[in-house]
Design a protein around this motif. Structure first.
Motif, mmCIF file in Angstrom:
data_model
loop_
_atom_site.group_PDB
_atom_site.id
_atom_site.type_symbol
_atom_site.label_atom_id
_atom_site.label_comp_id
_atom_site.label_asym_id
_atom_site.label_seq_id
_atom_site.Cartn_x
_atom_site.Cartn_y
_atom_site.Cartn_z
ATOM 1 N N GLU A 1 0.699 -1.166 0.092
ATOM 2 C CA GLU A 1 0.009 -0.232 -0.084
ATOM 3 C C GLU A 1 0.924 1.253 0.082
ATOM 4 O OE1 GLU A 1 -2.817 0.191 3.002
ATOM 5 O OE2 GLU A 1 -3.641 2.117 2.496
ATOM 6 N N GLU A 2 0.785 1.983 -1.108
ATOM 7 C CA GLU A 2 1.393 3.397 -1.275
ATOM 8 C C GLU A 2 0.888 4.464 -0.739
ATOM 9 O OE1 GLU A 2 1.954 1.003 -5.174
ATOM 10 O OE2 GLU A 2 0.479 1.616 -3.901
ATOM 11 N N SER A 3 1.518 5.474 -0.027
ATOM 12 C CA SER A 3 0.840 6.552 0.171
ATOM 13 C C SER A 3 1.808 7.946 0.227
ATOM 14 C CB SER A 3 0.519 6.523 1.837
ATOM 15 O OG SER A 3 1.699 6.246 2.608
ATOM 16 N N GLY A 4 1.325 9.135 0.392
ATOM 17 C CA GLY A 4 2.121 10.346 0.216
ATOM 18 C C GLY A 4 2.051 11.009 -1.170
ATOM 19 N N GLY A 5 1.477 10.363 -2.214
ATOM 20 C CA GLY A 5 1.321 11.301 -3.273
ATOM 21 C C GLY A 5 0.461 12.458 -3.138
ATOM 22 N N SER B 1 9.188 18.962 -2.811
ATOM 23 C CA SER B 1 9.595 17.700 -2.274
ATOM 24 C C SER B 1 8.459 16.969 -1.958
ATOM 25 C CB SER B 1 10.632 17.759 -1.198
ATOM 26 O OG SER B 1 11.852 18.495 -1.582
ATOM 27 N N LEU B 2 8.402 15.578 -1.968
ATOM 28 C CA LEU B 2 7.526 14.867 -1.688
ATOM 29 C C LEU B 2 8.219 13.593 -1.186
ATOM 30 C CD1 LEU B 2 4.380 14.627 -4.075
ATOM 31 C CD2 LEU B 2 4.527 15.551 -1.697
ATOM 32 N N ALA B 3 7.584 12.865 -0.258
ATOM 33 C CA ALA B 3 8.179 11.470 0.513
ATOM 34 C C ALA B 3 6.954 10.443 0.432
ATOM 35 C CB ALA B 3 8.238 11.611 1.891
ATOM 36 N N LEU B 4 7.293 9.271 -0.417
ATOM 37 C CA LEU B 4 6.203 8.360 -0.527
ATOM 38 C C LEU B 4 6.507 7.342 0.377
ATOM 39 C CD1 LEU B 4 5.973 7.888 -4.326
ATOM 40 C CD2 LEU B 4 5.005 9.552 -2.941
ATOM 41 N N SER B 5 5.730 6.526 1.070
ATOM 42 C CA SER B 5 5.832 5.414 1.715
ATOM 43 C C SER B 5 5.141 4.107 1.083
ATOM 44 C CB SER B 5 5.174 5.666 3.115
ATOM 45 O OG SER B 5 5.839 6.689 3.696
ATOM 46 N N CYS B 6 5.351 2.943 1.328
ATOM 47 C CA CYS B 6 4.889 1.798 1.042
ATOM 48 C C CYS B 6 5.056 0.840 2.188
ATOM 49 C CB CYS B 6 5.698 1.099 -0.336
ATOM 50 S SG CYS B 6 5.137 -0.416 -0.733
ATOM 51 N N ALA B 7 3.843 0.292 2.496
ATOM 52 C CA ALA B 7 3.733 -0.749 3.496
ATOM 53 C C ALA B 7 3.353 -2.132 2.944
ATOM 54 C CB ALA B 7 2.522 -0.313 4.511
ATOM 55 N N MET B 8 4.308 -3.047 3.400
ATOM 56 C CA MET B 8 4.150 -4.227 3.077
ATOM 57 C C MET B 8 3.242 -5.129 3.938
ATOM 58 S SD MET B 8 6.706 -7.491 2.022
ATOM 59 C CE MET B 8 6.660 -8.317 3.659
ATOM 60 N N SER B 9 2.374 -5.789 3.937
ATOM 61 C CA SER B 9 1.712 -6.574 4.739
ATOM 62 C C SER B 9 1.657 -8.249 4.149
ATOM 63 C CB SER B 9 0.294 -6.262 5.128
ATOM 64 O OG SER B 9 -0.489 -6.322 3.827
ATOM 65 N N GLY B 10 1.438 -9.188 5.241
ATOM 66 C CA GLY B 10 1.599 -10.450 4.627
ATOM 67 C C GLY B 10 2.714 -10.896 5.049
ATOM 68 N N SER B 11 3.248 -12.460 4.733
ATOM 69 C CA SER B 11 4.485 -12.961 4.861
ATOM 70 C C SER B 11 5.240 -13.747 3.648
ATOM 71 C CB SER B 11 4.283 -14.186 5.991
ATOM 72 O OG SER B 11 3.563 -14.965 5.590
#
Length: 122
Positions: free
Chosen positions: A5-9, A17-27
Motif C-alpha cells: 500500500e503506497e501513500s504520500g502522493g 519535495s514529496l516523500a512516498l511510503s509503501c507498507a508491506m503486509s503478509g508474509s
C-alpha cells in the motif's frame, strides 16, 4: 496474502519535495528487493528505484541525485524521498516487491501496489 500500500502522493510545485511510503503486509520466505516504478498518462511504466535487503540501491538516470530510496526492515516499509521535483515527474507511482513466497519456488514472485498519484505543477 502479500499486499503493498503506497501513500504520500500529492500535488506539488516544481522544485518541491514529496516523500512516498509503501507498507508491506503478509508474509514471505525472503525478500529479494523492493522498488518503485511510475507511469505517466500515455506512457509505459518505467523503473524509478530499487533497494535490496542489504540496502543496495539502484536509480533511474532521470532521478539520480534527486530521489532517495530507503527501507525499514523491521516495519516492512520502503520510502522514496523525492526532491527538486519536475513536471516530468508527474505520474502514478507504484511500489513493487520481489520475494520468494515458499521454499519450493524456483524464482521470486513480484507484487505490485495500487499506486499513488504525484502531480508536479510548473
Amino acid at each position: 496474502q502479500v499486499q503493498l500500500e503506497e501513500s504520500g502522493g500529492d500535488l506539488v510545485q516544481a522544485g518541491g519535495s514529496l516523500a512516498l511510503s509503501c507498507a508491506m503486509s503478509g508474509s514471505v520466505i525472503s525478500i529479494v528487493s523492493m522498488g518503485w516504478y511510475r507511469q505517466a498518462p500515455g506512457k509505459q511504466r518505467e523503473f524509478v528505484a530499487s533497494i535490496t535487503t542489504d540496502g543496495t540501491t539502484v536509480y533511474a538516470d532521470s532521478v539520480k541525485g534527486r530521489f532517495t530510496m530507503s527501507r525499514d526492515n523491521a516495519l516492512n516499509m520502503v520510502y522514496l524521498q523525492m526532491n527538486t521535483l519536475r513536471p516530468e515527474d508527474t505520474a502514478a507511482y507504484y511500489c513493487t516487491l520481489s520475494a520468494y513466497i515458499d521454499y519450493k519456488s524456483s524464482r521470486p514472485t513480484v507484487y505490485w501496489g495500487r499506486g499513488t498519484q504525484v502531480t508536479v505543477s510548473s
